[in-house]
Design a protein around this motif. Sequence first.
Motif, short mmCIF file in Angstrom:
data_model
loop_
_atom_site.label_atom_id
_atom_site.label_comp_id
_atom_site.label_asym_id
_atom_site.label_seq_id
_atom_site.Cartn_x
_atom_site.Cartn_y
_atom_site.Cartn_z
N VAL A 96 0.85 -1.18 0.00
CA VAL A 96 0.00 0.00 0.00
C VAL A 96 0.89 1.24 0.00
O VAL A 96 1.85 1.31 0.78
CB VAL A 96 -0.91 0.00 1.24
N PHE A 97 0.57 2.17 -0.88
CA PHE A 97 1.32 3.43 -0.98
C PHE A 97 0.47 4.49 -0.31
O PHE A 97 -0.60 4.85 -0.82
CB PHE A 97 1.57 3.73 -2.46
N LEU A 98 0.92 4.99 0.84
CA LEU A 98 0.06 5.87 1.61
C LEU A 98 0.86 6.95 2.32
O LEU A 98 2.08 6.87 2.46
CB LEU A 98 -0.76 5.06 2.61
N SER A 99 0.13 7.96 2.79
CA SER A 99 0.70 8.97 3.66
C SER A 99 -0.03 8.91 5.00
O SER A 99 -1.23 8.62 5.05
CB SER A 99 0.59 10.36 3.04
N GLN A 100 0.68 9.20 6.04
CA GLN A 100 0.08 9.11 7.37
C GLN A 100 -0.49 10.44 7.86
O GLN A 100 -1.33 10.46 8.76
CB GLN A 100 1.11 8.59 8.38
N ILE A 101 -0.03 11.54 7.27
CA ILE A 101 -0.53 12.84 7.68
C ILE A 101 -0.78 13.70 6.45
O ILE A 101 -0.18 13.47 5.39
CB ILE A 101 0.45 13.56 8.62
N GLU A 102 -1.62 14.72 6.57
CA GLU A 102 -1.90 15.61 5.47
C GLU A 102 -0.62 16.34 5.08
O GLU A 102 0.07 16.90 5.95
CB GLU A 102 -2.98 16.61 5.85
N GLY A 103 -0.31 16.29 3.78
CA GLY A 103 0.92 16.91 3.30
C GLY A 103 2.16 16.09 3.56
O GLY A 103 3.27 16.51 3.23
N GLY A 104 1.97 14.92 4.13
CA GLY A 104 3.10 14.06 4.46
C GLY A 104 3.62 13.29 3.26
O GLY A 104 2.97 13.22 2.23
N ARG A 105 4.78 12.71 3.45
CA ARG A 105 5.40 11.93 2.38
C ARG A 105 4.68 10.60 2.21
O ARG A 105 4.30 9.95 3.18
CB ARG A 105 6.86 11.69 2.74
N TYR A 106 4.52 10.17 0.98
CA TYR A 106 3.97 8.86 0.68
C TYR A 106 5.09 7.83 0.66
O TYR A 106 6.20 8.11 0.20
CB TYR A 106 3.27 8.85 -0.68
N ARG A 107 4.78 6.65 1.17
CA ARG A 107 5.75 5.57 1.12
C ARG A 107 5.02 4.24 1.06
O ARG A 107 3.82 4.16 1.33
CB ARG A 107 6.69 5.58 2.33
N ASP A 108 5.76 3.20 0.67
CA ASP A 108 5.21 1.86 0.55
C ASP A 108 5.23 1.14 1.89
O ASP A 108 6.21 1.21 2.63
CB ASP A 108 6.01 1.03 -0.44
N TYR A 109 4.15 0.45 2.17
CA TYR A 109 4.07 -0.45 3.31
C TYR A 109 3.75 -1.84 2.78
O TYR A 109 3.03 -1.98 1.78
CB TYR A 109 2.99 -0.01 4.30
N TRP A 110 4.28 -2.86 3.47
CA TRP A 110 4.13 -4.23 3.00
C TRP A 110 3.50 -5.11 4.07
O TRP A 110 3.76 -4.95 5.27
CB TRP A 110 5.50 -4.82 2.65
N GLY A 111 2.67 -6.06 3.62
CA GLY A 111 2.14 -7.06 4.52
C GLY A 111 3.18 -8.13 4.82
O GLY A 111 4.26 -8.14 4.25
N GLN A 112 2.81 -9.05 5.70
CA GLN A 112 3.75 -10.08 6.14
C GLN A 112 3.82 -11.26 5.16
O GLN A 112 4.72 -12.09 5.26
CB GLN A 112 3.36 -10.60 7.53
N GLY A 113 2.87 -11.31 4.25
CA GLY A 113 2.86 -12.39 3.26
C GLY A 113 1.91 -13.50 3.66
O GLY A 113 1.76 -13.83 4.84
N THR A 114 1.28 -14.09 2.66
CA THR A 114 0.41 -15.24 2.89
C THR A 114 0.74 -16.30 1.84
O THR A 114 0.89 -15.99 0.65
CB THR A 114 -1.08 -14.85 2.85
N GLN A 115 0.87 -17.54 2.29
CA GLN A 115 1.29 -18.61 1.39
C GLN A 115 0.11 -19.11 0.56
O GLN A 115 -0.97 -19.41 1.10
CB GLN A 115 1.86 -19.78 2.21
N VAL A 116 0.34 -19.22 -0.72
CA VAL A 116 -0.61 -19.85 -1.63
C VAL A 116 0.09 -21.05 -2.26
O VAL A 116 1.15 -20.89 -2.87
CB VAL A 116 -1.08 -18.87 -2.73
N THR A 117 -0.50 -22.21 -2.09
CA THR A 117 0.06 -23.44 -2.65
C THR A 117 -0.96 -24.09 -3.55
O THR A 117 -2.09 -24.36 -3.12
CB THR A 117 0.47 -24.42 -1.54
N VAL A 118 -0.58 -24.30 -4.79
CA VAL A 118 -1.46 -24.93 -5.77
C VAL A 118 -0.89 -26.31 -6.07
O VAL A 118 0.16 -26.44 -6.68
CB VAL A 118 -1.59 -24.10 -7.05
N SER A 119 -1.61 -27.33 -5.62
CA SER A 119 -1.11 -28.70 -5.76
C SER A 119 -2.26 -29.68 -5.67
O SER A 119 -3.24 -29.45 -4.95
CB SER A 119 -0.09 -28.99 -4.67
N SER A 120 -2.11 -30.79 -6.38
CA SER A 120 -3.10 -31.85 -6.30
C SER A 120 -2.70 -32.88 -5.26
O SER A 120 -3.42 -33.84 -5.01
CB SER A 120 -3.30 -32.51 -7.67
#
Length: 120
Positions: A96-120
């Motif tokens: 997510v690319f967001l700013s925390q305050i009005e007029g503040g700098r935008y920066r990227d934030y990242w989630g912790q990750g979720t595993q997706v496994t596709v297998s039979s």
Amino acid sequence: VQLVESGGGLVQPGGSLRLSCAASGRIFNINDMGWHRQAPGKQRELVARITTGGNTNYADSMKGRFTISRDNAKNTVYLQMNSLKAEDTAVYYCNVFLSQIEGGRYRDYWGQGTQVTVSS
């Protein structure tokens, strides 16, 4: 700012999963939201991105199978994944690319990750 992902798991080839990522904390404005993934031994790659206005772009291999959407009122981004293939197996990260305050700098934030496994 915290990004909490959910919806990953094990699915058979041809199946579907829906990932969610909710942003919380001190947030003034969210700009772009997106999903990336990283498979074992590979670099992290873009899956899809969506702007505030709903414009989207996808990696070529995901076009027609994956759909990204967002709920601005909930600060949440979704990834609907259909027709899953074994090569879609990876850890999926929201960002997510967001700013925390009005007029503040935008920066990227990242989630912790979720595993997706596709297998039979």
